[in-house]
Design a protein around this motif. Structure first.
Motif, PDB file in Angstrom:
ATOM      1  N   PHE A  58       1.566  18.997  49.105  1.00 25.90           N
ATOM      2  CA  PHE A  58       1.682  20.386  48.641  1.00 25.90           C
ATOM      3  C   PHE A  58       2.022  21.367  49.756  1.00 25.90           C
ATOM      4  CE2 PHE A  58      -0.677  18.252  45.286  1.00 25.90           C
ATOM      5  CZ  PHE A  58       0.123  18.575  44.205  1.00 25.90           C
ATOM      6  N   GLN A  62       5.326  23.549  49.541  1.00 28.05           N
ATOM      7  CA  GLN A  62       5.185  25.006  49.698  1.00 28.05           C
ATOM      8  C   GLN A  62       6.164  25.542  50.736  1.00 28.05           C
ATOM      9  OE1 GLN A  62       3.585  27.334  48.163  1.00 28.05           O
ATOM     10  NE2 GLN A  62       3.747  28.991  49.626  1.00 28.05           N
ATOM     11  N   TYR A  73       4.929  29.944  45.104  1.00 28.61           N
ATOM     12  CA  TYR A  73       4.359  29.601  43.814  1.00 28.61           C
ATOM     13  C   TYR A  73       2.855  29.450  43.964  1.00 28.61           C
ATOM     14  CZ  TYR A  73       9.094  28.771  42.249  1.00 28.61           C
ATOM     15  OH  TYR A  73      10.414  28.934  41.927  1.00 28.61           O
ATOM     16  N   VAL A  75       0.638  27.799  42.204  1.00 28.82           N
ATOM     17  CA  VAL A  75       0.119  26.431  42.062  1.00 28.82           C
ATOM     18  C   VAL A  75       0.244  25.679  43.384  1.00 28.82           C
ATOM     19  CG1 VAL A  75       0.466  24.223  40.884  1.00 28.82           C
ATOM     20  CG2 VAL A  75       0.631  26.348  39.606  1.00 28.82           C
ATOM     21  N   PHE A  78      -2.242  27.094  45.819  1.00 24.30           N
ATOM     22  CA  PHE A  78      -3.603  26.674  45.464  1.00 24.30           C
ATOM     23  C   PHE A  78      -3.888  25.265  45.984  1.00 24.30           C
ATOM     24  CE2 PHE A  78      -6.475  24.430  42.596  1.00 24.30           C
ATOM     25  CZ  PHE A  78      -7.607  25.225  42.712  1.00 24.30           C
ATOM     26  N   PHE A  79      -2.997  24.317  45.661  1.00 24.28           N
ATOM     27  CA  PHE A  79      -3.222  22.939  46.103  1.00 24.28           C
ATOM     28  C   PHE A  79      -3.097  22.811  47.621  1.00 24.28           C
ATOM     29  CE2 PHE A  79      -2.321  21.858  41.610  1.00 24.28           C
ATOM     30  CZ  PHE A  79      -3.500  21.181  41.360  1.00 24.28           C
TER      31      PHE A  79
END
Length: 124
Positions: A58, A62, A73, A75, A78-79
């Protein structure tokens, strides 16, 4: 040859020659044990690799989306934020796995979490 000790299997009172001497059986057991140890080491190595990829998937995605699309993003963020700090925990779990497994094999009455506690906290 009658001098060589052979392993025999008895089925319904009939003795059947297994074709393996005691030395041959010992060699096969030693080879099997060596193969099992190699397999355990390979599995442990693969677990470390999987933990690495899970942790860094992730953050890498990212950065790629950030550079290529100039977008962030939620998501992925977050991850990224959740998994990156957990890398040490993943490595710790993988590191103690063989000790917990062997402890539980020797002490069948001990549960998983108790074995983890004993392996990580107590000094032998």
């Amino acid at each position: 040859s009658k001098n060589r000790k052979e392993r025999r299997l008895t089925i319904n009172g009939d003795s059947v020659n297994m074709g393996l001497s005691k030395a041959s059986l010992a060699r096969k057991k030693k080879l099997y044990a060596k193969a099992m140890k190699s397999r355990q080491i390979a599995v442990q190595g693969m677990l470390y690799i999987c933990a690495f990829y899970i942790t860094w998937l992730f953050p890498t995605l990212q950065r790629i989306t950030e550079l290529s699309m100039q977008k962030n993003y939620f998501v992925l963020q977050f991850f990224d934020s959740a998994l990156l700090p957990l890398q040490g925990l993943f490595n710790f779990i993988i590191y103690i796995k063989p000790r917990v497994t062997s402890y539980r094999k020797a002490h069948k009455e001990v549960g998983f979490w108790r074995a983890v506690w004993i392996v990580t906290v107590t000094v032998e």
